[in-house]
Write an enzyme that holds these catalytic residues in place. Structure first.
Site, PDB file in Angstrom:
ATOM      1  N   VAL A 116     -27.842  21.214   4.413  1.00  0.00           N
ATOM      2  CA  VAL A 116     -28.463  20.909   3.606  1.00  0.00           C
ATOM      3  C   VAL A 116     -29.133  19.640   3.177  1.00  0.00           C
ATOM      4  O   VAL A 116     -28.480  19.305   2.501  1.00  0.00           O
ATOM      5  CB  VAL A 116     -28.709  22.421   2.125  1.00  0.00           C
ATOM      6  CG1 VAL A 116     -30.103  22.515   1.416  1.00  0.00           C
ATOM      7  CG2 VAL A 116     -28.882  24.057   2.647  1.00  0.00           C
TER       8      VAL A 116
ATOM      9  N   GLY B 133     -20.130  16.072   3.116  1.00  0.00           N
ATOM     10  CA  GLY B 133     -20.231  16.440   2.167  1.00  0.00           C
ATOM     11  C   GLY B 133     -20.844  17.641   1.243  1.00  0.00           C
ATOM     12  O   GLY B 133     -20.036  18.426  -0.158  1.00  0.00           O
ATOM     13  N   HIS B 134     -21.951  17.861   1.533  1.00  0.00           N
ATOM     14  CA  HIS B 134     -23.120  18.335   0.855  1.00  0.00           C
ATOM     15  C   HIS B 134     -22.487  19.687   1.665  1.00  0.00           C
ATOM     16  O   HIS B 134     -23.800  19.630   1.777  1.00  0.00           O
ATOM     17  CB  HIS B 134     -24.224  17.818   0.341  1.00  0.00           C
ATOM     18  CG  HIS B 134     -25.201  18.368  -0.518  1.00  0.00           C
ATOM     19  ND1 HIS B 134     -25.389  18.687  -1.421  1.00  0.00           N
ATOM     20  CD2 HIS B 134     -26.589  19.276  -0.215  1.00  0.00           C
ATOM     21  CE1 HIS B 134     -26.109  19.406  -2.533  1.00  0.00           C
ATOM     22  NE2 HIS B 134     -26.590  19.749  -1.515  1.00  0.00           N
ATOM     23  N   PHE B 135     -22.290  20.543   0.755  1.00  0.00           N
ATOM     24  CA  PHE B 135     -22.644  22.083   1.587  1.00  0.00           C
ATOM     25  C   PHE B 135     -21.702  21.881   2.807  1.00  0.00           C
ATOM     26  O   PHE B 135     -22.929  22.349   4.181  1.00  0.00           O
ATOM     27  CB  PHE B 135     -23.750  22.940   1.451  1.00  0.00           C
ATOM     28  CG  PHE B 135     -24.264  22.908  -0.191  1.00  0.00           C
ATOM     29  CD1 PHE B 135     -23.291  23.696  -0.245  1.00  0.00           C
ATOM     30  CD2 PHE B 135     -24.455  22.107  -0.501  1.00  0.00           C
ATOM     31  CE1 PHE B 135     -23.710  24.136  -2.074  1.00  0.00           C
ATOM     32  CE2 PHE B 135     -25.949  22.760  -2.012  1.00  0.00           C
ATOM     33  CZ  PHE B 135     -25.204  23.549  -2.905  1.00  0.00           C
TER      34      PHE B 135
ATOM     35  N   PHE C 147     -25.112  12.171   4.356  1.00  0.00           N
ATOM     36  CA  PHE C 147     -24.823  13.179   3.076  1.00  0.00           C
ATOM     37  C   PHE C 147     -24.501  14.535   3.658  1.00  0.00           C
ATOM     38  O   PHE C 147     -23.934  15.608   2.547  1.00  0.00           O
ATOM     39  CB  PHE C 147     -25.755  13.735   2.073  1.00  0.00           C
ATOM     40  CG  PHE C 147     -27.392  13.753   2.788  1.00  0.00           C
ATOM     41  CD1 PHE C 147     -27.581  15.028   3.138  1.00  0.00           C
ATOM     42  CD2 PHE C 147     -28.263  12.313   3.284  1.00  0.00           C
ATOM     43  CE1 PHE C 147     -28.808  15.213   3.935  1.00  0.00           C
ATOM     44  CE2 PHE C 147     -29.408  12.765   3.731  1.00  0.00           C
ATOM     45  CZ  PHE C 147     -30.152  13.842   4.543  1.00  0.00           C
TER      46      PHE C 147
END
Length: 111
Positions: free
Chosen positions: A21, A14-16, A11
């Site tokens: 985080v 792609g997440h921030f 993750f």
């Protein structure tokens, strides 16, 4: 429960991407899974197949969880019934509170 947060987690790509985080939804998922295990063993359901239904979630995020952190999840009982429960979760990193949630759920036994 303990979750060691690694930079290799899928993750983070792609997440921030510029701010590594752990997504809050995954923190809540980890808490829900810890709660299910807690319920499973406290109610002596060992050996039975169960389906869990999430009924209610209220969560608060206090600080980010980042790669290299060890997320410690503590579960306490608010109310337990034969096939449902309400639990309070607290997530800490290095003894600092980073997230808390109240989770309600129900179960169905699979034959």
């Amino acid at each position: 429960a303990i979750k060691n947060v690694s930079i290799n987690e899928h993750f983070f790509a792609g997440h921030f991407p510029n701010e590594k985080v752990m997504p809050g939804v995954l923190i809540v998922e980890a808490m829900a899974q810890a709660g299910c295990i807690y319920f499973y063993y406290s109610k002596n359901f060992q050996g039975k197949k169960l389906i869990y239904y999430l009924a209610k979630v209220s969560a608060k995020f206090i600080a980010p969880v980042v790669p290299g952190d060890q997320l410690l999840i503590e579960v306490t009982t608010i109310k337990m019934m034969p096939k449902a429960g309400f639990l309070k979760m607290q997530g800490t990193v290095a003894s600092k509170l980073v997230a808390e949630a109240e989770i309600g759920f129900g179960i169905k036994e699979v034959s």
